[in-house]
Design an enzyme around this catalytic site. Structure first.
Site, mmCIF file in Angstrom:
data_model
loop_
_atom_site.group_PDB
_atom_site.id
_atom_site.type_symbol
_atom_site.label_atom_id
_atom_site.label_comp_id
_atom_site.label_asym_id
_atom_site.label_seq_id
_atom_site.Cartn_x
_atom_site.Cartn_y
_atom_site.Cartn_z
ATOM 1 N N LYS A 67 37.052 41.098 39.525
ATOM 2 C CA LYS A 67 36.331 40.218 38.592
ATOM 3 C C LYS A 67 34.886 40.061 39.043
ATOM 4 O O LYS A 67 34.621 39.868 40.229
ATOM 5 C CB LYS A 67 37.017 38.848 38.561
ATOM 6 C CG LYS A 67 36.433 37.892 37.526
ATOM 7 C CD LYS A 67 37.179 36.560 37.547
ATOM 8 C CE LYS A 67 36.708 35.623 36.445
ATOM 9 N NZ LYS A 67 37.441 34.339 36.459
ATOM 10 N N SER A 103 39.428 32.775 32.174
ATOM 11 C CA SER A 103 38.219 33.554 32.197
ATOM 12 C C SER A 103 38.379 34.965 32.770
ATOM 13 O O SER A 103 37.511 35.801 32.561
ATOM 14 C CB SER A 103 37.147 32.808 32.996
ATOM 15 O OG SER A 103 37.524 32.684 34.343
ATOM 16 N N SER A 118 42.466 30.354 35.001
ATOM 17 C CA SER A 118 41.787 31.602 34.637
ATOM 18 C C SER A 118 42.448 32.887 35.131
ATOM 19 O O SER A 118 42.043 33.967 34.715
ATOM 20 C CB SER A 118 40.338 31.571 35.113
ATOM 21 O OG SER A 118 39.568 30.742 34.274
#
Lengths: 518, 98
Positions: free
Chosen positions: A76, A151, A175
């Site tokens: 990420k 997210s 997330s």
């Protein structure tokens, strides 16, 4: 040649049926074929991944094995990899290059993982649908109109779509677990303190965690083995022993005490998701688990508590982006022109106020003129206003409001006290049960644009994931099939356990997933 | 509505952000709705409940104070929007005419 899980690829590697280089190449091909549509990867480090794969192959030839050799990993884009871009999905960091490796990157590289690229995410981790990224939304791998969750939506979509074996996500309010559930992969949010945050860009420091996402519980356990452990560079990382998490797998659930928190099955839960969870519960009961109902009475206050505390921490953390040392800087000439224009407008208003003899207004305008002529201050304001997207600004504003004079006691301190109550609920429940079993989300993935106009509705979709971050306890999201009304949409169950009992989560999660018909 | 566009102005000032009139209206509305939801916390009696500031409670974490890998000046300036090669450059803040 591709293998559905890393564990399978690993077996093939040790039988000389494949090589690290071949594994990387096959994933690079998949990324090339699919990323334009899915938008899961922001950057792909083709050369770096291939070079590292060749190095690992040469090491393997010499009998120098590593536990994660050949693992092709997406990371990420909130986690630092030295000399690579680190955007956090934000215009603010569009041109930022990291000077160092995050602790987790050091650990994983040492263990043999290959970083194939940085994955898309909601801006600074703020979002539940991956629609707030400056670099465009991520598409749900199974349906172009749906969101992958957020997210860590890029990480979840990349794993689900077969663009990498596994990925790192970050989980501040759900997330990792929510996008894992939406995309049908496994996602673990470790206990706060289990994994060092060094090199993770801060959103809300007392909630932020880094967690692995994969296609099997085993892959997630293998990753956690490398991720977990103390680090002197993160004072909140815990000196708690790291077991071999794979030892939790493949064991019977006989005698395991499973709690069903009644508040997680109340109004608002999709009835089909409820039935799917109940079917899982029946199977676990048949296999000898002791299932009981429990209560976490403060659950309904989770979202309110979270959106005070997380936004307050965010407003403080994101004050570092000022356009001076790094990050987006507004164009000075444009700014000076704008200031001049505004200056003239204020002068005109001042003239009017003076001729009207409005002393109060005159003083107010004088103040504004003084502030406004401060160019450095204007640089901060303009750089931040241009660099941050709407959702990030909304959270900075909420957090600043909650911390501002006159509101601190009412909002911030109140929420801190409720946080204690929520943690207490969990610790109380874990006196009687080993793990809690809940839905991961109240609904399956929603359509793009469905909740963007209503931030509160978007926030409420995190109702089942946020409490674990408030309490600091670990949570695991496990896919349990697809929704009967929408066969392209996966559904996830969530398991929660006492602090540092990730092994307990993986144990039950593994059993749960094996009960799901393929 | 607990938050007015004037409140938005004040908070934006503190947060070093700026908004046009339409954005202010929308923010005032969004923040008001969210704060209305947050007000449900007042249903709870928290007298005597200690505030919790972190996911774990650790105190006095120390490490030995030894020099370790540092970044060079060049690296420190690598991500800066404007430098003179040795320092960060920002708009003039000292009025030399005075």
């Amino acid at each position: 040649m591709s293998y559905s899980t890393f564990a399978e690829a690993r077996a093939a590697l040790s039988n000389d049926e494949t090589s690290c280089e071949a594994l990387v190449s096959s994933y690079l091909e998949r990324i090339e074929a699919r990323n334009d549509a899915v938008n899961a990867f922001l950057t792909v480090d083709r050369d770096g991944a291939l070079n590292h794969a060749r190095y690992l192959d040469s090491q393997l030839e010499r009998g120098n094995d590593r536990p994660l050799a050949g693992l092709v990993l997406g990371v990420k884009d909130m986690i630092a990899i030295k000399n690579q871009a680190l955007t956090c999905g934000s215009r603010m960091l569009e041109d930022f290059t990291s000077l160092y490796d995050a602790h987790v990157i050091e650990q994983l590289r040492e263990a043999g993982a290959i970083f194939v690229g940085k994955t898309n995410c909601d801006e600074f981790g703020m979002g539940s649908s991956n629609e707030t990224s400056y670099f465009g939304p991520v598409q749900h791998p199974e349906h172009e109109d749906y969101v992958p969750g957020g997210s860590s939506g890029g990480s979840a979509a990349a794993v689900a779509d077969g663009m990498c074996h596994a990925a790192l996500g970050t989980d501040t309010g759900g997330s990792v677990r929510q996008p894992a559930a939406f995309c049908g992969v496994v996602g673990l949010k470790p206990t706060y303190g289990r994994v060092s945050r060094y090199g993770l860009v801060s959103y809300a420091s007392s909630f932020d965690t880094i967690g692995p996402m994969g296609r099997s519980v085993e892959d997630v356990a293998l990753l956690l083995n490398a991720l977990a452990g103390p680090d002197t560079r993160d004072a909140t990382s815990a000196e708690v022993q790291v077991p071999d998490y794979t030892r939790a797998l493949g064991r019977s659930v006989e005698g395991v005490r499973i709690g069903l928190p009644e508040e997680y099955f109340a109004e608002g839960l999709d009835p089909d998701i409820r039935r799917m969870i109940e079917a899982q519960v029946e199977q676990l009961r048949d296999q000898g688990a002791e299932v009981q109902s429990v209560s976490l009475p403060h659950t309904e206050y989770g979202i309110a508590t979270y959106y005070v505390l997380a936004t307050a921490e965010a407003s403080s953390n994101l004050s570092r982006y000022d356009g001076v040392r790094y990050g987006h800087r507004a164009d000075l000439e444009t700014m000076q022109a704008a200031i001049k224009e505004e200056h003239e407008a204020l002068h005109e208003q001042l003239g009017t106020a003076q001729s009207n003899g409005d002393a109060e207004r005159v003083a107010q305008l004088q103040d504004q003129l003084d502030t406004q002529s401060d160019l450095l201050r204007a640089l901060y304001v303009q750089s931040r206003t241009e660099g941050f997207g709407d959702e990030v600004k909304r959270r900075i504003m909420l957090g600043t409001y909650a911390l501002s004079a006159g509101h601190y006691d009412k909002y911030y301190e109140k929420a801190q006290r409720v946080r204690t109550l929520i943690r207490h609920d969990f610790l109380q429940a874990f006196e009687d049960v080993d793990v809690l079993l809940t839905p991961a989300t109240p609904t399956p993935a929603f359509q793009r644009g469905e909740k963007t106009a209503d931030p509160l509705q978007m926030y409420l979709s995190d109702v089942y994931t946020v409490p674990a971050n408030l309490a600091g306890v670990p949570g695991l999201s496990v896919p349990i099939g697809t929704h009967p009304d929408a066969p392209h949409l996966p559904v996830g169950a969530q398991l929660l356990a006492a602090p540092f009992d990730e092994a307990g989560l993986l144990h039950v999660g593994d059993a749960l997933m094996k009960n799901v018909p393929a | 509505m607990p938050v007015t566009p004037d409140d938005v102005d004040h908070v934006a000032e503190l947060a070093r952000l700026s908004f046009d009139d339409e954005e202010k209206e929308r923010l005032a509305r969004d923040m008001s709705r969210i704060l209305d939801h947050i007000d449900t916390l007042n249903e709870l009696d928290t007298a005597g409940v200690p505030p919790m500031s972190h996911g774990v409670t650790r105190e006095n974490v120390t490490r030995s104070d030894e020099p370790n890998a540092r970044i060079s000046r060049e690296q420190a300036l690598q991500n800066a929007p404007d430098t003179d090669g040795e320092h960060l450059r920002v708009p003039r803040v000292i009025d030399t005419d005075a």
